[in-house]
Design a protein around this motif. Structure first.
Motif, short mmCIF file in Angstrom:
data_model
loop_
_atom_site.label_atom_id
_atom_site.label_comp_id
_atom_site.label_asym_id
_atom_site.label_seq_id
_atom_site.Cartn_x
_atom_site.Cartn_y
_atom_site.Cartn_z
N GLY A 23 0.80 -1.22 0.00
CA GLY A 23 0.00 0.00 0.00
C GLY A 23 0.83 1.27 0.00
O GLY A 23 0.28 2.35 0.14
N LYS A 24 2.14 1.15 -0.13
CA LYS A 24 3.00 2.32 -0.13
C LYS A 24 3.02 2.96 -1.51
O LYS A 24 2.93 2.29 -2.52
N ILE A 25 3.18 4.26 -1.51
CA ILE A 25 3.40 4.97 -2.76
C ILE A 25 4.83 4.70 -3.18
O ILE A 25 5.76 4.75 -2.38
N THR A 26 5.02 4.39 -4.46
CA THR A 26 6.35 4.06 -4.96
C THR A 26 6.90 5.21 -5.80
O THR A 26 6.15 6.09 -6.23
N ASP B 130 5.08 5.35 -9.00
CA ASP B 130 3.79 6.04 -8.93
C ASP B 130 3.97 7.55 -9.11
O ASP B 130 3.26 8.19 -9.87
N ARG C 35 10.06 4.25 2.00
CA ARG C 35 8.98 5.23 1.85
C ARG C 35 9.44 6.39 0.98
O ARG C 35 10.60 6.77 0.99
N GLU D 195 -0.57 6.87 1.04
CA GLU D 195 -1.62 6.49 0.09
C GLU D 195 -2.98 6.80 0.69
O GLU D 195 -3.19 6.65 1.88
N GLY D 196 -3.90 7.21 -0.15
CA GLY D 196 -5.25 7.44 0.30
C GLY D 196 -5.58 8.83 0.20
O GLY D 196 -6.23 9.62 0.10
#
Length: 141
Positions: free
Chosen positions: A36-39, A42, A58, A140-141
């Motif tokens: 669920g981590k932003i890469t 992304d 992160r 994320e989110g």
């Protein structure tokens, strides 16, 4: 007539299998392979000129000149030296800890805390050209 029915049945079966495989691939692709981590991928996919760095898996983005953050950044102070930038890259492949898109190799990176609190925050403070830059963890989110 029987031959046509067999062909239709074979075609339906083939398309059902193909649809099932495609659906499974789509579901797997939307999975949480990255926890669920932003890469980096992304971020760089949306903005190839993004000023980011990676620490402990992160992604952190430069918030120094973001208006709402400029009003708050004085409440954050350097806490611990966590390392130096080891690699500069705009390629998401091989974008690892202490890799940055804009910061040069050797740039010192510190954790931060609030002035009145010893708790570390999701903000990194970077020493750069005699001043400080502030990088906030992307969630994320």
């Amino acid at each position: 007539m029987i031959r046509i029915n067999k062909l239709i049945t074979i075609n339906k079966t083939f398309f059902n299998i193909l649809f099932t495989i495609f659906s499974l691939m789509l579901i797997a692709g939307c999975g949480v392979a990255d926890d669920g981590k932003i890469t980096a991928r992304d971020v760089l996919k949306q903005n190839s000129d993004a000023d980011i760095l990676m620490y402990k898996g992160r992604i952190y983005s430069n918030m120094t000149e973001v208006e709402w953050f400029e009003q708050k950044n004085e409440q954050y102070i350097k806490y611990n030296l966590i390392g130096e930038i080891e690699k500069q890259s705009t390629n998401s492949i091989g974008f690892n800890d202490m890799t940055a898109t804009k910061l040069p190799v050797g740039t010192k990176v510190h954790s931060s805390r609030e002035v009145d609190n010893d708790k570390e925050l999701g903000i990194l403070i970077v020493e750069f050209e005699g001043g400080y830059l502030y990088y906030m963890q992307l969630l994320e989110g």
